[in-house]
Write an enzyme that holds these catalytic residues in place. Structure first.
Site, PDB file in Angstrom:
ATOM      1  N   CYS A  48      15.726  77.063  54.052  1.00 43.25           N
ATOM      2  CA  CYS A  48      16.498  78.298  53.944  1.00 43.25           C
ATOM      3  C   CYS A  48      15.502  79.464  53.978  1.00 43.25           C
ATOM      4  CB  CYS A  48      17.367  78.305  52.685  1.00 43.25           C
ATOM      5  SG  CYS A  48      16.464  78.152  51.114  1.00 43.25           S
ATOM      6  N   TRP A  49      15.830  80.582  53.353  1.00 40.52           N
ATOM      7  CA  TRP A  49      14.954  81.759  53.434  1.00 40.52           C
ATOM      8  C   TRP A  49      13.711  81.623  52.560  1.00 40.52           C
ATOM      9  CZ3 TRP A  49      12.538  85.444  55.515  1.00 40.52           C
ATOM     10  CH2 TRP A  49      12.037  86.537  54.811  1.00 40.52           C
TER      11      TRP A  49
END
Length: 342
Positions: A94-95
């Site tokens: 993810c981020w």
């Protein structure tokens, strides 16, 4: 339990294992690791709602909303992952390497897969690739005036076993005001850097890397500063092709495009070309005299290219006279010249 691994170990695994990016579609579109498949935990609107809930009600309330949103999607997520997985293995990020990737990795493992997540997420990846462009490399820059066929020569060198970093191919732009004609849509600047880094990391840094001489910007895509400075400080092999040969090549490359497209490109350099020259080029275009247009625009581009090379160390520039526009022959001559003179 899913294992978190650092970017240095994670990235090579993407060559053989499927990679799932669980960020929102908007985040993915702006930039992603090449080869990744987007299975978003939240849609763009859902992510915005969870963000607002977090700001207004804190982490626990945001998590509860997130669970409500994704609850009905879990089975579909697992089915998509099982289809993608290779030998029941899958990579996830993810981020920032936080709750989104951890949750999806847990789900995938519950569905019978072996999942690994990226420590620090996409943010760590972006930091890593910027550093990679500073890696020492033996680089040869192929230069020459517009219309010299440099890209074709470099592709012939690649066929001969040389390593070629195709900046124009990766950026979908040939560099000039006419550079977008006939090309696919350019990637975002962030994605251009990601795609560039994907090619860069696969090179053998014990061997020479060839690259075409470019200005910093290829349309809307900018060459990362560490790489651009490396190009400016490297040896430049400048092929000198007779102007009539270059005009002929430009007629062949751009003569197939509509007059309106060529006029639109011409307008981009009107100020630098000058009013009179631009007027003459327009008249030539409208009458179908592409050779005349090439002659006029080459005056500007030759002057600009010469000026661009003035900031280079003269001792790093080697000029090679090329009588004919024959990329295959020129590639062989360049290899011989390099082994003999440099």
């Amino acid at each position: 339990m899913p294992k978190k691994i650092p970017i240095e170990e994670f990235l090579p695994l993407t060559d053989s294992l499927p990679l799932v990016d669980v960020r929102s579609p908007k985040e993915f579109e702006e930039g992603h690791i090449p080869g990744a498949v987007n299975i978003p935990l939240f849609s763009n609107d859902e992510r915005a709602k969870v963000g607002i809930r977090y700001k207004q009600g804190g982490n626990e309330n945001a998590v509860l909303l997130g669970l409500e949103i994704v609850g009905l999607k879990l089975a579909d997520f697992a089915k998509q992952a099982r289809k993608l997985a290779r030998k029941k293995e899958i990579l996830v990020h993810c981020w920032r390497g936080g709750m989104r990737s951890a949750s999806m990795a847990w789900l995938f493992e519950t569905a019978g897969l072996k999942a690994r997540t990226l420590e620090g997420g996409y943010k760590a990846y972006r930091r890593f690739i910027r550093q990679e462009f500073s890696k020492p490399a033996k680089m040869i820059v192929l230069g020459g005036y517009t219309g010299s066929g440099k890209t074709d020569v470099l592709k012939e060198l690649e066929k001969l076993g040389e390593q070629f970093l195709d900046l124009e191919g990766i950026g979908n732009h040939k560099g000039s005001a006419f550079g977008q004609l006939g090309q696919d849509k350019q990637p975002s600047n962030e994605q251009f850097e990601n795609n560039l880094a994907d090619h860069w990391r696969k090179f053998d840094f014990e061997k020479t890397i060839w690259v075409e001489d470019e200005s910093r910007m290829l349309g809307r895509c900018g060459i990362p500063d560490p790489l651009f400075q490396k190009m400016r400080n490297s040896t430049l092999l400048k092929i000198i092709v007779p102007k009539p040969k270059r005009e002929k090549r430009l007629v062949k490359e751009y003569g197939e495009f509509e007059t309106a497209e060529l006029l639109q490109s011409l307008e981009k350099i009107e100020q630098r070309l000058g009013g009179l020259a631009t007027k003459e080029a327009r008249i030539a275009l409208e009458s179908g005299d592409i050779k005349k247009v090439a002659e006029i625009t080459l005056y500007y581009y030759d002057k600009a290219y010469h000026h661009g090379n003035e900031s280079r160390n003269p001792k790093s520039i080697f000029e090679i006279e090329v009588e004919k526009d024959e990329p295959t022959k020129t590639a062989v001559e360049l290899r011989e010249y390099l082994s003999r003179e440099i």
